[in-house]
Motif scaffolding. Structure first.
Motif, PDB file in Angstrom:
ATOM      1  N   ALA A   1      27.775  -1.909  -2.352  1.00 32.26           N
ATOM      2  CA  ALA A   1      28.886  -1.189  -2.220  1.00 32.26           C
ATOM      3  C   ALA A   1      29.716  -0.884  -3.369  1.00 32.26           C
ATOM      4  O   ALA A   1      30.513   0.044  -3.465  1.00 32.26           O
ATOM      5  CB  ALA A   1      29.896  -2.930  -2.081  1.00 32.26           C
ATOM      6  N   PHE A   2      29.213  -1.302  -4.621  1.00 27.89           N
ATOM      7  CA  PHE A   2      29.689  -0.543  -6.018  1.00 27.89           C
ATOM      8  C   PHE A   2      28.329  -0.280  -6.785  1.00 27.89           C
ATOM      9  O   PHE A   2      27.844  -1.226  -7.335  1.00 27.89           O
ATOM     10  CB  PHE A   2      30.703  -1.616  -6.524  1.00 27.89           C
ATOM     11  CG  PHE A   2      31.759  -1.824  -5.858  1.00 27.89           C
ATOM     12  CD1 PHE A   2      32.804  -0.810  -5.813  1.00 27.89           C
ATOM     13  CD2 PHE A   2      32.004  -2.918  -5.258  1.00 27.89           C
ATOM     14  CE1 PHE A   2      33.793  -1.044  -5.000  1.00 27.89           C
ATOM     15  CE2 PHE A   2      33.130  -3.106  -4.393  1.00 27.89           C
ATOM     16  CZ  PHE A   2      34.077  -2.164  -4.634  1.00 27.89           C
ATOM     17  N   PRO A   3      27.881   0.985  -6.697  1.00 26.98           N
ATOM     18  CA  PRO A   3      26.521   1.067  -7.277  1.00 26.98           C
ATOM     19  C   PRO A   3      26.660   1.057  -8.647  1.00 26.98           C
ATOM     20  O   PRO A   3      27.458   1.910  -9.180  1.00 26.98           O
ATOM     21  CB  PRO A   3      26.049   2.518  -6.600  1.00 26.98           C
ATOM     22  CG  PRO A   3      26.986   2.586  -5.265  1.00 26.98           C
ATOM     23  CD  PRO A   3      28.197   2.053  -5.718  1.00 26.98           C
ATOM     24  N   PRO A   4      25.756   0.445  -9.446  1.00 30.17           N
ATOM     25  CA  PRO A   4      25.593   0.367 -11.070  1.00 30.17           C
ATOM     26  C   PRO A   4      25.326   1.815 -11.406  1.00 30.17           C
ATOM     27  O   PRO A   4      25.534   2.303 -12.703  1.00 30.17           O
ATOM     28  CB  PRO A   4      24.630  -0.631 -10.978  1.00 30.17           C
ATOM     29  CG  PRO A   4      23.667  -0.661 -10.139  1.00 30.17           C
ATOM     30  CD  PRO A   4      24.603  -0.211  -9.178  1.00 30.17           C
ATOM     31  N   SER A   5      24.631   2.713 -10.753  1.00 31.55           N
ATOM     32  CA  SER A   5      24.307   4.012 -11.171  1.00 31.55           C
ATOM     33  C   SER A   5      24.532   5.121  -9.857  1.00 31.55           C
ATOM     34  O   SER A   5      24.414   4.549  -8.679  1.00 31.55           O
ATOM     35  CB  SER A   5      22.816   4.313 -11.645  1.00 31.55           C
ATOM     36  OG  SER A   5      22.006   3.756 -10.412  1.00 31.55           O
ATOM     37  N   ARG A   6      24.811   6.140 -10.123  1.00 37.49           N
ATOM     38  CA  ARG A   6      25.174   7.043  -8.786  1.00 37.49           C
ATOM     39  C   ARG A   6      24.036   8.135  -8.966  1.00 37.49           C
ATOM     40  O   ARG A   6      23.602   8.644  -9.929  1.00 37.49           O
ATOM     41  CB  ARG A   6      26.606   7.831  -9.265  1.00 37.49           C
ATOM     42  CG  ARG A   6      27.513   6.633  -9.312  1.00 37.49           C
ATOM     43  CD  ARG A   6      28.375   6.199  -8.015  1.00 37.49           C
ATOM     44  NE  ARG A   6      29.037   5.092  -8.479  1.00 37.49           N
ATOM     45  CZ  ARG A   6      29.956   4.406  -7.515  1.00 37.49           C
ATOM     46  NH1 ARG A   6      29.981   4.938  -6.321  1.00 37.49           N
ATOM     47  NH2 ARG A   6      30.702   3.549  -7.827  1.00 37.49           N
ATOM     48  N   ILE A   7      24.039   8.680  -7.765  1.00 38.56           N
ATOM     49  CA  ILE A   7      23.016   9.808  -7.719  1.00 38.56           C
ATOM     50  C   ILE A   7      23.777  11.357  -7.539  1.00 38.56           C
ATOM     51  O   ILE A   7      24.843  11.377  -6.781  1.00 38.56           O
ATOM     52  CB  ILE A   7      22.484   9.905  -6.009  1.00 38.56           C
ATOM     53  CG1 ILE A   7      21.302   8.458  -6.108  1.00 38.56           C
ATOM     54  CG2 ILE A   7      21.530  11.029  -5.843  1.00 38.56           C
ATOM     55  CD1 ILE A   7      20.874   8.293  -4.557  1.00 38.56           C
ATOM     56  N   LYS A   8      23.618  12.067  -8.528  1.00 45.71           N
ATOM     57  CA  LYS A   8      24.427  13.356  -8.548  1.00 45.71           C
ATOM     58  C   LYS A   8      23.601  14.227  -7.594  1.00 45.71           C
ATOM     59  O   LYS A   8      22.453  14.531  -7.857  1.00 45.71           O
ATOM     60  CB  LYS A   8      24.186  13.727 -10.079  1.00 45.71           C
ATOM     61  CG  LYS A   8      25.343  14.912 -10.311  1.00 45.71           C
ATOM     62  CD  LYS A   8      25.675  15.306 -11.798  1.00 45.71           C
ATOM     63  CE  LYS A   8      26.052  16.535 -11.730  1.00 45.71           C
ATOM     64  NZ  LYS A   8      26.644  16.968 -13.366  1.00 45.71           N
ATOM     65  N   LEU A   9      24.372  14.946  -6.794  1.00 42.37           N
ATOM     66  CA  LEU A   9      23.792  15.728  -5.951  1.00 42.37           C
ATOM     67  C   LEU A   9      23.752  17.236  -6.631  1.00 42.37           C
ATOM     68  O   LEU A   9      24.442  17.586  -7.494  1.00 42.37           O
ATOM     69  CB  LEU A   9      24.683  15.977  -4.599  1.00 42.37           C
ATOM     70  CG  LEU A   9      25.022  14.931  -3.747  1.00 42.37           C
ATOM     71  CD1 LEU A   9      25.656  15.386  -2.526  1.00 42.37           C
ATOM     72  CD2 LEU A   9      23.422  14.326  -3.434  1.00 42.37           C
ATOM     73  N   ASP A  10      22.781  17.914  -6.496  1.00 40.11           N
ATOM     74  CA  ASP A  10      22.356  19.214  -7.188  1.00 40.11           C
ATOM     75  C   ASP A  10      23.561  20.209  -6.610  1.00 40.11           C
ATOM     76  O   ASP A  10      23.934  21.122  -7.354  1.00 40.11           O
ATOM     77  CB  ASP A  10      21.048  19.752  -6.872  1.00 40.11           C
ATOM     78  CG  ASP A  10      19.985  18.950  -7.490  1.00 40.11           C
ATOM     79  OD1 ASP A  10      20.257  18.391  -8.402  1.00 40.11           O
ATOM     80  OD2 ASP A  10      18.974  18.795  -6.757  1.00 40.11           O
ATOM     81  N   ALA A  11      23.767  20.116  -5.473  1.00 39.98           N
ATOM     82  CA  ALA A  11      24.645  21.280  -4.936  1.00 39.98           C
ATOM     83  C   ALA A  11      26.020  21.212  -5.555  1.00 39.98           C
ATOM     84  O   ALA A  11      26.739  19.962  -5.864  1.00 39.98           O
ATOM     85  CB  ALA A  11      24.823  21.004  -3.436  1.00 39.98           C
ATOM     86  N   GLU A  12      26.688  22.422  -6.117  1.00 43.49           N
ATOM     87  CA  GLU A  12      28.033  22.234  -6.708  1.00 43.49           C
ATOM     88  C   GLU A  12      29.118  22.076  -5.457  1.00 43.49           C
ATOM     89  O   GLU A  12      28.870  22.598  -4.326  1.00 43.49           O
ATOM     90  CB  GLU A  12      28.490  23.613  -7.268  1.00 43.49           C
ATOM     91  CG  GLU A  12      27.500  23.572  -8.718  1.00 43.49           C
ATOM     92  CD  GLU A  12      27.712  24.914  -9.501  1.00 43.49           C
ATOM     93  OE1 GLU A  12      28.609  25.564  -8.835  1.00 43.49           O
ATOM     94  OE2 GLU A  12      27.196  25.034 -10.436  1.00 43.49           O
ATOM     95  N   ARG A  13      30.319  21.466  -5.998  1.00 45.21           N
ATOM     96  CA  ARG A  13      31.255  21.522  -4.870  1.00 45.21           C
ATOM     97  C   ARG A  13      31.880  22.725  -4.689  1.00 45.21           C
ATOM     98  O   ARG A  13      31.939  23.665  -5.948  1.00 45.21           O
ATOM     99  CB  ARG A  13      32.390  20.481  -5.502  1.00 45.21           C
ATOM    100  CG  ARG A  13      31.970  19.108  -5.528  1.00 45.21           C
ATOM    101  CD  ARG A  13      33.187  18.268  -6.118  1.00 45.21           C
ATOM    102  NE  ARG A  13      32.803  16.642  -5.843  1.00 45.21           N
ATOM    103  CZ  ARG A  13      33.606  15.755  -6.125  1.00 45.21           C
ATOM    104  NH1 ARG A  13      34.901  16.077  -6.281  1.00 45.21           N
ATOM    105  NH2 ARG A  13      33.344  14.458  -5.968  1.00 45.21           N
ATOM    106  N   PRO A  14      32.303  23.247  -3.660  1.00 48.92           N
ATOM    107  CA  PRO A  14      32.872  24.636  -3.265  1.00 48.92           C
ATOM    108  C   PRO A  14      34.085  24.628  -4.351  1.00 48.92           C
ATOM    109  O   PRO A  14      34.855  23.572  -4.434  1.00 48.92           O
ATOM    110  CB  PRO A  14      33.528  24.141  -1.995  1.00 48.92           C
ATOM    111  CG  PRO A  14      32.766  23.217  -1.255  1.00 48.92           C
ATOM    112  CD  PRO A  14      32.466  22.393  -2.306  1.00 48.92           C
ATOM    113  N   LYS A  15      34.242  26.016  -4.701  1.00 50.82           N
ATOM    114  CA  LYS A  15      35.350  26.179  -5.726  1.00 50.82           C
ATOM    115  C   LYS A  15      36.650  26.497  -4.983  1.00 50.82           C
ATOM    116  O   LYS A  15      36.528  27.008  -3.748  1.00 50.82           O
ATOM    117  CB  LYS A  15      34.934  27.405  -6.676  1.00 50.82           C
ATOM    118  CG  LYS A  15      33.883  27.291  -7.557  1.00 50.82           C
ATOM    119  CD  LYS A  15      33.463  28.291  -8.343  1.00 50.82           C
ATOM    120  CE  LYS A  15      32.600  27.963  -9.487  1.00 50.82           C
ATOM    121  NZ  LYS A  15      31.228  27.478  -9.176  1.00 50.82           N
TER     122      LYS A  15
END
Length: 263
Positions: free
Chosen positions: A248-262
């Motif tokens: 529910a509240f992850p102690p660490s997060r997975i950062k996606l490689d894809a950039e968010r759309p500008k």
């Protein structure tokens, strides 16, 4: 057995809410600790959000006597006055004879706006005074409890909404994002003021962009009828919020490689 006035504390702790859950109750008299809601803001939804965010905001009450100081739409959606027949133009395409033709363009036509409004049914206040209590001010003597409304980040409200589904099988009806002014999500629907609002559903929103100027962009709210909230509070210990809190509240997060759309 969890006592109703303990529900807000349970939700706040389990969902890591930084805000104060707000109880909606009803009474025939004004408790001495309550101030008029309109001393905080003329908008009911904005007043509730202020109560949730600002810790020294007192409990408040709303009744028909505040009609000249409160938002007319909010008073109508609280059952304390009748709807202005010209509102169907205001929320759709506008009318030259109402508010100088200003329109919100939330509905395609006045006819659609009118029909949609009728779907809510009649608005009836469940008593003389609607009371709004922060969770840390509520007691067993704070009126008959109708609902509890929680504010939080998207993740916090997602988790709370998931708890609604823990014991329910109607997967499309348990959590509803119903259209209406912000106060409908926070008050009218969960408190049963709108005749046709489902009694066993929680209401997520607000679904009203006209509040975006003051409602935090990373926030959501969940309005919950008190019977449903009681069951949810009972279920907390057996649910993912207690048994898999790291999900529910992850102690660490997975950062996606894809950039968010500008933009």
């Amino acid at each position: 057995m969890i006592r109703p006035y303990e529900i807000g504390t349970r939700f706040k702790e389990a969902c890591h809410l930084a805000t104060r859950p707000i109880y909606i109750t009803v009474a025939d008299n004004i408790p001495k600790e309550c101030s008029p809601l309109t001393t905080i803001d003329r908008c009911i939804a904005k007043a509730l959000l202020k109560m949730a965010l600002v810790t020294d905001t007192p409990p408040v009450y709303l009744n028909a006597d505040q009609a000249d100081k409160a938002c007319g739409g909010g008073m109508q959606w609280s059952g304390f006055c009748e709807a202005n027949p010209m509102i169907k133009y205001f929320v759709s395409t506008g009318h030259k004879d109402f508010r100088n033709g200003i329109a919100e363009y939330l509905r395609a036509t006045p006819e659609i706006a009118d029909e949609a409004a009728r779907k809510a049914g009649h608005f009836s206040p469940p008593g003389k005074y609607l009371l709004f209590y922060p969770f840390d001010k509520i007691t067993a003597k704070s009126g008959k409890m109708l609902a509890i409304t929680c504010f939080g980040t998207a993740e916090q409200i997602r988790n709370l909404a998931t708890l609604v589904h823990f014991r329910n099988v109607d997967i499309f009806q348990n959590v509803v994002m119903a259209v209406g002014p912000a106060c409908s999500t926070l008050v009218s629907y969960p408190a049963g003021i709108a005749e046709n609002a489902p009694k066993k559903s929680a209401f997520i929103g607000p679904a009203d962009p006209t509040g975006n100027a003051w409602f935090p962009p990373d926030f959501m709210a969940l309005g919950i009828p008190i019977a449903l909230a009681s069951q949810m509070a009972e279920d907390l210990g057996a649910s993912f919020l207690a048994k898999r809190s790291q999900v529910a509240f992850p102690p660490s997060r997975i950062k996606l490689d894809a950039e968010r759309p500008k933009k």
